[in-house]
Design a protein around this motif. Structure first.
Motif, PDB file in Angstrom:
ATOM      1  N   VAL A   1       0.848  -1.188   0.000  1.00  0.00           N
ATOM      2  CA  VAL A   1       0.000   0.000   0.000  1.00  0.00           C
ATOM      3  C   VAL A   1       0.883   1.238   0.000  1.00  0.00           C
ATOM      4  O   VAL A   1       1.775   1.381   0.841  1.00  0.00           O
ATOM      5  CB  VAL A   1      -0.930   0.010   1.232  1.00  0.00           C
ATOM      6  N   CYS A   2       0.626   2.137  -0.935  1.00  0.00           N
ATOM      7  CA  CYS A   2       1.422   3.358  -1.052  1.00  0.00           C
ATOM      8  C   CYS A   2       0.814   4.459  -0.194  1.00  0.00           C
ATOM      9  O   CYS A   2      -0.404   4.684  -0.223  1.00  0.00           O
ATOM     10  CB  CYS A   2       1.504   3.796  -2.508  1.00  0.00           C
ATOM     11  N   MET A   3       1.691   5.155   0.550  1.00  0.00           N
ATOM     12  CA  MET A   3       1.239   6.165   1.494  1.00  0.00           C
ATOM     13  C   MET A   3       2.153   7.381   1.426  1.00  0.00           C
ATOM     14  O   MET A   3       3.360   7.264   1.167  1.00  0.00           O
ATOM     15  CB  MET A   3       1.230   5.593   2.922  1.00  0.00           C
ATOM     16  N   THR A   4       1.577   8.544   1.667  1.00  0.00           N
ATOM     17  CA  THR A   4       2.365   9.766   1.737  1.00  0.00           C
ATOM     18  C   THR A   4       3.246   9.750   2.980  1.00  0.00           C
ATOM     19  O   THR A   4       3.123   8.888   3.851  1.00  0.00           O
ATOM     20  CB  THR A   4       1.452  10.997   1.801  1.00  0.00           C
ATOM     21  N   LYS A   5       4.117  10.739   3.070  1.00  0.00           N
ATOM     22  CA  LYS A   5       4.933  10.859   4.275  1.00  0.00           C
ATOM     23  C   LYS A   5       4.079  11.106   5.514  1.00  0.00           C
ATOM     24  O   LYS A   5       4.495  10.801   6.638  1.00  0.00           O
ATOM     25  CB  LYS A   5       5.961  11.994   4.114  1.00  0.00           C
ATOM     26  N   GLU A   6       2.892  11.648   5.278  1.00  0.00           N
ATOM     27  CA  GLU A   6       1.953  11.878   6.389  1.00  0.00           C
ATOM     28  C   GLU A   6       1.037  10.678   6.604  1.00  0.00           C
ATOM     29  O   GLU A   6       0.101  10.746   7.396  1.00  0.00           O
ATOM     30  CB  GLU A   6       1.121  13.126   6.116  1.00  0.00           C
ATOM     31  N   LEU A   7       1.272   9.593   5.868  1.00  0.00           N
ATOM     32  CA  LEU A   7       0.574   8.316   5.999  1.00  0.00           C
ATOM     33  C   LEU A   7      -0.863   8.362   5.485  1.00  0.00           C
ATOM     34  O   LEU A   7      -1.742   7.659   5.989  1.00  0.00           O
ATOM     35  CB  LEU A   7       0.614   7.808   7.452  1.00  0.00           C
ATOM     36  N   GLY A   8      -1.108   9.168   4.474  1.00  0.00           N
ATOM     37  CA  GLY A   8      -2.356   9.093   3.736  1.00  0.00           C
ATOM     38  C   GLY A   8      -2.150   8.240   2.489  1.00  0.00           C
ATOM     39  O   GLY A   8      -1.025   8.072   2.015  1.00  0.00           O
ATOM     40  N   PHE A   9      -3.213   7.696   1.956  1.00  0.00           N
ATOM     41  CA  PHE A   9      -3.107   6.876   0.743  1.00  0.00           C
ATOM     42  C   PHE A   9      -2.748   7.762  -0.445  1.00  0.00           C
ATOM     43  O   PHE A   9      -3.212   8.902  -0.560  1.00  0.00           O
ATOM     44  CB  PHE A   9      -4.421   6.156   0.462  1.00  0.00           C
ATOM     45  N   ARG A  10      -1.931   7.229  -1.353  1.00  0.00           N
ATOM     46  CA  ARG A  10      -1.578   7.953  -2.571  1.00  0.00           C
ATOM     47  C   ARG A  10      -1.251   6.954  -3.672  1.00  0.00           C
ATOM     48  O   ARG A  10      -0.837   5.829  -3.420  1.00  0.00           O
ATOM     49  CB  ARG A  10      -0.428   8.926  -2.337  1.00  0.00           C
ATOM     50  N   ASN A  11      -1.461   7.400  -4.911  1.00  0.00           N
ATOM     51  CA  ASN A  11      -1.180   6.543  -6.055  1.00  0.00           C
ATOM     52  C   ASN A  11       0.329   6.404  -6.260  1.00  0.00           C
ATOM     53  O   ASN A  11       1.111   7.276  -5.868  1.00  0.00           O
ATOM     54  CB  ASN A  11      -1.820   7.106  -7.318  1.00  0.00           C
ATOM     55  N   CYS A  12       0.722   5.313  -6.908  1.00  0.00           N
ATOM     56  CA  CYS A  12       2.150   5.035  -7.132  1.00  0.00           C
ATOM     57  C   CYS A  12       2.273   4.181  -8.382  1.00  0.00           C
ATOM     58  O   CYS A  12       2.155   2.963  -8.328  1.00  0.00           O
ATOM     59  CB  CYS A  12       2.772   4.354  -5.929  1.00  0.00           C
ATOM     60  N   ALA A  13       2.534   4.832  -9.498  1.00  0.00           N
ATOM     61  CA  ALA A  13       2.496   4.156 -10.797  1.00  0.00           C
ATOM     62  C   ALA A  13       3.511   3.032 -10.905  1.00  0.00           C
ATOM     63  O   ALA A  13       3.208   1.955 -11.416  1.00  0.00           O
ATOM     64  CB  ALA A  13       2.723   5.182 -11.910  1.00  0.00           C
ATOM     65  N   GLU A  14       4.736   3.268 -10.418  1.00  0.00           N
ATOM     66  CA  GLU A  14       5.764   2.231 -10.582  1.00  0.00           C
ATOM     67  C   GLU A  14       5.445   0.990  -9.761  1.00  0.00           C
ATOM     68  O   GLU A  14       5.604  -0.140 -10.229  1.00  0.00           O
ATOM     69  CB  GLU A  14       7.144   2.760 -10.183  1.00  0.00           C
ATOM     70  N   ILE A  15       4.989   1.164  -8.532  1.00  0.00           N
ATOM     71  CA  ILE A  15       4.632   0.015  -7.694  1.00  0.00           C
ATOM     72  C   ILE A  15       3.484  -0.754  -8.334  1.00  0.00           C
ATOM     73  O   ILE A  15       3.480  -1.993  -8.380  1.00  0.00           O
ATOM     74  CB  ILE A  15       4.238   0.483  -6.279  1.00  0.00           C
ATOM     75  N   ASP A  16       2.514  -0.018  -8.855  1.00  0.00           N
ATOM     76  CA  ASP A  16       1.359  -0.656  -9.495  1.00  0.00           C
ATOM     77  C   ASP A  16       1.775  -1.441 -10.734  1.00  0.00           C
ATOM     78  O   ASP A  16       1.264  -2.533 -10.994  1.00  0.00           O
ATOM     79  CB  ASP A  16       0.326   0.418  -9.858  1.00  0.00           C
ATOM     80  N   ARG A  17       2.729  -0.913 -11.495  1.00  0.00           N
ATOM     81  CA  ARG A  17       3.199  -1.615 -12.699  1.00  0.00           C
ATOM     82  C   ARG A  17       3.896  -2.921 -12.369  1.00  0.00           C
ATOM     83  O   ARG A  17       3.877  -3.860 -13.169  1.00  0.00           O
ATOM     84  CB  ARG A  17       4.148  -0.712 -13.496  1.00  0.00           C
ATOM     85  N   ARG A  18       4.520  -3.005 -11.208  1.00  0.00           N
ATOM     86  CA  ARG A  18       5.271  -4.210 -10.849  1.00  0.00           C
ATOM     87  C   ARG A  18       4.411  -5.250 -10.142  1.00  0.00           C
ATOM     88  O   ARG A  18       4.925  -6.234  -9.628  1.00  0.00           O
ATOM     89  CB  ARG A  18       6.463  -3.841  -9.958  1.00  0.00           C
ATOM     90  N   ALA A  19       3.107  -5.049 -10.119  1.00  0.00           N
ATOM     91  CA  ALA A  19       2.216  -5.958  -9.396  1.00  0.00           C
ATOM     92  C   ALA A  19       2.150  -7.331 -10.064  1.00  0.00           C
ATOM     93  O   ALA A  19       2.464  -7.495 -11.242  1.00  0.00           O
ATOM     94  CB  ALA A  19       0.816  -5.352  -9.314  1.00  0.00           C
ATOM     95  N   CYS A  20       1.716  -8.300  -9.296  1.00  0.00           N
ATOM     96  CA  CYS A  20       1.554  -9.679  -9.778  1.00  0.00           C
ATOM     97  C   CYS A  20       0.552  -9.727 -10.931  1.00  0.00           C
ATOM     98  O   CYS A  20      -0.506  -9.105 -10.869  1.00  0.00           O
ATOM     99  CB  CYS A  20       1.071 -10.554  -8.632  1.00  0.00           C
ATOM    100  N   ARG A  21       0.879 -10.486 -11.972  1.00  0.00           N
ATOM    101  CA  ARG A  21       0.012 -10.598 -13.147  1.00  0.00           C
ATOM    102  C   ARG A  21      -0.608 -11.989 -13.282  1.00  0.00           C
ATOM    103  O   ARG A  21      -1.226 -12.285 -14.306  1.00  0.00           O
ATOM    104  CB  ARG A  21       0.803 -10.272 -14.413  1.00  0.00           C
ATOM    105  N   ARG A  22      -0.462 -12.841 -12.307  1.00  0.00           N
ATOM    106  CA  ARG A  22      -1.050 -14.186 -12.398  1.00  0.00           C
ATOM    107  C   ARG A  22      -2.559 -14.114 -12.210  1.00  0.00           C
ATOM    108  O   ARG A  22      -3.083 -13.235 -11.518  1.00  0.00           O
ATOM    109  CB  ARG A  22      -0.422 -15.112 -11.363  1.00  0.00           C
TER     110      ARG A  22
END
Length: 225
Positions: free
Chosen positions: A192-213
């Motif tokens: 789960v991607c979070m800001t420095k203040e610990l709110g949710f935020r989008n993260c394109a690179e992490i999402d691209r590396r997700a499992c594809r099975r």
């Protein structure tokens, strides 16, 4: 066009590409591994039954004994928009044993806690105590979907199903801010991607590396069938 001229143009293009990549890397290197110089966090939640099953007899007793762990914290990782810092202080400041033991309820392996501090915690730009307080805060913010709290039987899930369950359980979390990690068979982690203040935020690179099975196995918590 002669063969010689074609080769010359190709060589020139490769040199330009090399210089471009080198320049891009140099821009990142100026802050690479500087404590506190990062863009956001990734909270990595490991599905403990998958870890224990994959390790077999080598599984650590603290985590893989009789206690019914489900999702446990793997780490809270500082990230750049592309890439991440690591080992920002070598040697790392010594982590007090009292801080380590205080985290065992959500990170049930002493070795993991020490490694996470050395590799990732030193890049947060805070004291060890503050870093692990933020780990606990981040974990408290993310609600685990009810179906994953204490499953007693093996489940077969898709990455999409797991992401959707977390999104529904956590208002403000989007599919672009979460990624499922897997091996050849098991669901391993939810990130789960979070800001420095610990709110949710989008993260394109992490999402691209997700499992594809298409389908993943989630073993039951200890004590299940």
């Amino acid at each position: 066009m002669s063969f010689t001229r074609i080769v010359s143009r190709l060589a020139g293009g490769l040199v330009f590409l090399s210089l471009f990549i080198g320049s891009a890397n140099a821009q990142q290197d100026r802050r690479q591994n500087e404590a506190g110089k990062f863009n956001f966090y990734v909270l990595a939640l490991s599905w403990s039954p998958s870890f224990c099953e994959s390790r077999g007899e080598r599984a650590p007793r603290q985590q893989c004994g009789s206690r019914p762990y489900s999702f446990v914290v793997h780490g809270l990782w500082p990230q750049y928009e592309r890439g991440y810092p690591e080992y920002c202080q070598v040697p790392a400041p010594r982590l007090q044993r009292e801080i380590m033991t205080s985290m065992l309820d959500i990170m049930p392996a002493p070795g993991l806690i020490y490694r996470e501090w050395d590799k990732h915690g030193t890049c947060a730009g805070t004291s060890a105590r503050t870093y692990f307080e933020n780990v606990r805060k981040a974990r408290a913010i993310v609600k685990i979907p009810e179906q994953f709290l204490d499953p007693k039987e093996y489940q077969t899930v898709s990455p999409d199903e797991v992401e959707e369950a977390f999104v529904k359980a956590n208002p403000g979390l989007t599919r672009e801010a979460i990624a499922v990690d897997c091996d050849r068979r098991h669901l391993r982690e939810v990130r789960v991607c979070m800001t420095k203040e610990l709110g949710f935020r989008n993260c394109a690179e992490i999402d691209r590396r997700a499992c594809r099975r298409d389908k993943l196995v989630m073993p039951p918590v200890r004590g299940g069938s």
